[in-house]
Write an enzyme that holds these catalytic residues in place. Structure first.
Site, PDB file in Angstrom:
ATOM      1  N   LYS A  22      47.123  57.848  10.102  1.00  0.00           N
ATOM      2  CA  LYS A  22      47.493  59.250  10.336  1.00  0.00           C
ATOM      3  C   LYS A  22      49.006  59.294  10.437  1.00  0.00           C
ATOM      4  CE  LYS A  22      45.561  63.279  10.961  1.00  0.00           C
ATOM      5  NZ  LYS A  22      44.337  63.846  10.372  1.00  0.00           N
ATOM      6  N   ASP A  67      47.079  67.849   6.564  1.00  0.00           N
ATOM      7  CA  ASP A  67      46.445  68.153   7.859  1.00  0.00           C
ATOM      8  C   ASP A  67      47.135  69.433   8.330  1.00  0.00           C
ATOM      9  OD1 ASP A  67      44.601  67.081  10.040  1.00  0.00           O
ATOM     10  OD2 ASP A  67      46.422  67.296  11.189  1.00  0.00           O
TER      11      ASP A  67
HETATM   12  P1  NDP Z   1      45.770  74.735   9.558  1.00  0.00           P
HETATM   13  O1  NDP Z   1      47.194  74.484   9.848  1.00  0.00           O
HETATM   14  O2  NDP Z   1      45.385  75.207   8.208  1.00  0.00           O
HETATM   15  O3  NDP Z   1      45.159  75.775  10.617  1.00  0.00           O
HETATM   16  C1  NDP Z   1      45.211  75.552  11.980  1.00  0.00           C
HETATM   17  C2  NDP Z   1      44.656  76.776  12.672  1.00  0.00           C
HETATM   18  O4  NDP Z   1      44.515  76.485  14.059  1.00  0.00           O
HETATM   19  C3  NDP Z   1      45.541  77.998  12.579  1.00  0.00           C
HETATM   20  O5  NDP Z   1      44.714  79.130  12.469  1.00  0.00           O
HETATM   21  C4  NDP Z   1      46.289  78.007  13.916  1.00  0.00           C
HETATM   22  O6  NDP Z   1      46.646  79.293  14.361  1.00  0.00           O
HETATM   23  C5  NDP Z   1      45.195  77.494  14.820  1.00  0.00           C
HETATM   24  N1  NDP Z   1      45.744  76.855  16.022  1.00  0.00           N
HETATM   25  C6  NDP Z   1      46.655  75.863  16.089  1.00  0.00           C
HETATM   26  N2  NDP Z   1      46.918  75.542  17.372  1.00  0.00           N
HETATM   27  C7  NDP Z   1      46.143  76.362  18.116  1.00  0.00           C
HETATM   28  C8  NDP Z   1      45.935  76.528  19.492  1.00  0.00           C
HETATM   29  N3  NDP Z   1      46.619  75.793  20.387  1.00  0.00           N
HETATM   30  N4  NDP Z   1      45.030  77.467  19.898  1.00  0.00           N
HETATM   31  C9  NDP Z   1      44.352  78.208  19.011  1.00  0.00           C
HETATM   32  N5  NDP Z   1      44.504  78.109  17.676  1.00  0.00           N
HETATM   33  C10 NDP Z   1      45.387  77.200  17.250  1.00  0.00           C
HETATM   34  O7  NDP Z   1      45.008  73.375   9.922  1.00  0.00           O
HETATM   35  P2  NDP Z   1      43.625  72.835   9.366  1.00  0.00           P
HETATM   36  O8  NDP Z   1      42.647  73.928   9.267  1.00  0.00           O
HETATM   37  O9  NDP Z   1      43.914  71.985   8.195  1.00  0.00           O
HETATM   38  O10 NDP Z   1      43.214  71.832  10.545  1.00  0.00           O
HETATM   39  C11 NDP Z   1      42.563  72.292  11.722  1.00  0.00           C
HETATM   40  C12 NDP Z   1      41.998  71.104  12.461  1.00  0.00           C
HETATM   41  O11 NDP Z   1      41.093  70.393  11.614  1.00  0.00           O
HETATM   42  C13 NDP Z   1      42.994  70.057  12.933  1.00  0.00           C
HETATM   43  O12 NDP Z   1      42.537  69.481  14.130  1.00  0.00           O
HETATM   44  C14 NDP Z   1      42.948  69.014  11.825  1.00  0.00           C
HETATM   45  O13 NDP Z   1      43.349  67.741  12.274  1.00  0.00           O
HETATM   46  C15 NDP Z   1      41.464  69.033  11.517  1.00  0.00           C
HETATM   47  N6  NDP Z   1      41.117  68.514  10.221  1.00  0.00           N
HETATM   48  C16 NDP Z   1      41.629  69.074   9.076  1.00  0.00           C
HETATM   49  C17 NDP Z   1      41.247  68.576   7.848  1.00  0.00           C
HETATM   50  C18 NDP Z   1      41.666  69.224   6.580  1.00  0.00           C
HETATM   51  O14 NDP Z   1      41.146  68.837   5.529  1.00  0.00           O
HETATM   52  N7  NDP Z   1      42.554  70.211   6.600  1.00  0.00           N
HETATM   53  C19 NDP Z   1      40.381  67.374   7.734  1.00  0.00           C
HETATM   54  C20 NDP Z   1      39.830  66.938   8.989  1.00  0.00           C
HETATM   55  C21 NDP Z   1      40.232  67.478  10.179  1.00  0.00           C
HETATM   56  P3  NDP Z   1      48.073  79.957  14.022  1.00  0.00           P
HETATM   57  O15 NDP Z   1      47.808  80.744  12.795  1.00  0.00           O
HETATM   58  O16 NDP Z   1      48.396  80.762  15.229  1.00  0.00           O
HETATM   59  O17 NDP Z   1      49.027  78.816  13.773  1.00  0.00           O
END
Ligand code: NDP
Length: 442
Positions: A125, A165
């Site tokens: 990572k 990510d």
């Molecule tokens: P994105 O950056 O696309 O989206 C993250 C989302 O989470 C946004 O809507 C953001 O809101 C919200 N967010 C971030 N911090 C907080 C918080 N403290 N409280 C509430 N909402 C929050 O990320 P991903 O969708 O790619 O990833 C999301 C999760 O999934 C992570 O944990 C990542 O490690 C995991 N993951 C992702 C993969 C992937 O393929 N993308 C694969 C496996 C796991 P805002 O719009 O306000 O920033």
């Protein structure tokens, strides 16, 4: 080495790293009894220690220029955890919360997750404390180019293959791929996945994590003779994982009630439509606020967290780590919930997991529930090696097969004496057995 010595050593090694320590403790809770039941010897504890500690942690400075021409500096990191099963593999996160602790916990989780996919994938990572929020596209591009220039000596198709990510999507990977090609004179880039389709990326990679999450929930419901059709679903986050989980759940006839962001959430009282979802995606791609959609769509915006206020049968935390705490878990247990499946990495605190595990709500942990993303990254690596590009339908079919296998693995290793299934244990032990067998055969 004895079990006591192993535990003392891990305690010392994880000192001051709360997230990493929690992950080591969660995994050990399941793996140690399994080892005891399977004639453990002292050498096994030494191997287990190796499995828990990353091979290498690389930290580097990233210098880049903002639009005013000022020189800015951030930290860049890559945790190369294990290459037992294949090249190091795991995403890059650009977010101010990124630290060695965060990345070590994510890399350890990735180790078990990648093993569960059955593909030849090691684990890692990386990322940076760079905050893409509020930055112009050209600033993000310059940062991505500097970041990959510093990371380039440590990665490669057979060595370490990063992907996206939080804060790193197809666009950012695209910037890094172009710079990587320029530095290395490569014509194709197998050193990064999550590439845009036209640059050697895989169809379905964008959708894979969210789709995979919903496929796993559907596998579970089908094992009870049930399905997602007409089920009420609460989703947190509105990024990649959340929106594609929502999309697949809508395809399967579920009522998706919510998506969220850091300061609140949108509720669609009778479920969002695919058209609503497209507007949500567009809004977030422009880094807008969900609140701006109120009035345009039939929804309302509330401040705060979603877990305690919206009743559903399926809860999918898809935002970030530790977003679902004790109070949230208590509220979920008291609702009509059937299942909580983690789309984000470690979204539930340790205490929340304990509450869910002690209740009748089924808990499907991240290392299995969000493995779809890395699984399709693995398929992207295979396509790059073969110089092929499979269709969306073909990749989706393989994704569904991998998720089904993961579900069967969890059932096999999670079955308890009373014939019930502990899916967390199943995921931990199932991932562990695959990688441990490989370590023992070395
Ligand atoms: P994105 O950056 O696309 O989206 C993250 C989302 O989470 C946004 O809507 C953001 O809101 C919200 N967010 C971030 N911090 C907080 C918080 N403290 N409280 C509430 N909402 C929050 O990320 P991903 O969708 O790619 O990833 C999301 C999760 O999934 C992570 O944990 C990542 O490690 C995991 N993951 C992702 C993969 C992937 O393929 N993308 C694969 C496996 C796991 P805002 O719009 O306000 O920033």
């Amino acid at each position: 080495m004895k079990q006591k010595e192993f535990l003392e050593l891990m305690n010392a090694f994880t000192e001051g790293k709360e997230l990493y320590r929690n992950t080591v403790s969660e995994v050990s809770n399941d793996v140690l009894p399994y080892l005891e039941d399977n004639s453990v010897n002292d050498q096994d504890y030494a191997l287990l220690k190796q499995l828990m500690i990353p091979n290498k942690i690389i930290q580097f400075r990233v210098d880049w220029k903002d639009d005013g021409g000022n020189l800015q500096t951030n930290w860049g990191y890559r945790v190369q955890h294990s290459n037992e099963l294949g090249p190091y593999k795991g995403g890059l996160r650009f977010d101010p919360t990124v630290s060695v602790d965060v990345l070590q916990f994510l890399a350890l989780e990735q180790t078990f997750k990648n093993a569960l996919t059955g593909l030849p994938l090691g684990s890692g990572k990386g990322g940076s404390d760079f905050n893409p929020k509020g930055k112009s596209d050209s600033e993000i591009q310059r940062f991505c180019e500097s970041f990959i220039a510093a990371l380039e000596p440590y990665i490669g198709a057979e060595v370490d293959v990063p992907a996206g990510d939080i804060g790193v999507g197809g666009k950012e990977i695209g910037y890094m791929v172009s710079k990587y090609k320029e530095i290395t004179n490569a014509t194709t880039v197998g050193a990064l996945t999550g590439k845009p389709v036209e640059s050697g990326g895989s169809y379905t990679r964008t959708e894979a994590t969210g789709y995979g999450l919903v496929y796993l929930v559907e596998n579970y419901l089908q094992s009870l003779g049930d399905s997602l059709e007409n089920k009420k679903v609460v989703i947190s986050g509105s990024g990649n994982v959340a929106t594609y989980a929502a999309e697949k759940a809508i395809h399967m006839g579920a009522q998706v009630l919510t998506v969220s962001q850091r300061d609140g959430y949108l509720t669609f009282a009778s479920g969002m439509t695919q058209d609503d979802l497209e507007q949500i995606k567009q809004c977030k791609q422009k880094r807008g606020s969900l609140e701006s959609l109120v009035g345009q769509l039939d929804c309302s915006f509330s401040k705060g967290k979603v877990w305690q206020e919206v009743d559903a049968e399926v809860y999918l935390p898809c935002a970030t780590q530790n977003e679902l705490d004790t109070k949230d878990a208590q509220a979920i247990v008291q609702s009509e919930a059937l299942v909580v499946a983690e789309g984000a990495n470690m979204p539930s605190t340790e205490e929340a997991v304990n509450i869910l595990q002690d209740s009748s709500v089924v808990f499907l942990p991240a290392k299995a529930a969000n493995a779809g993303g890395v699984a399709v990254s693995g398929l992207e690596m295979e396509q790059n090696r073969l110089e092929e590009q499979w269709t969306f339908e073909e990749v989706d079919r393989r994704l569904q097969e991998i998720i089904k296998n993961i579900f069967e693995t969890m059932k096999r290793y999670g079955r308890l004496e009373d014939d019930s299934i502990d899916y967390l244990r199943g995921a931990n032990v199932g991932g562990f057995v695959r990688i441990f067998e490989q370590m023992k055969s070395n």
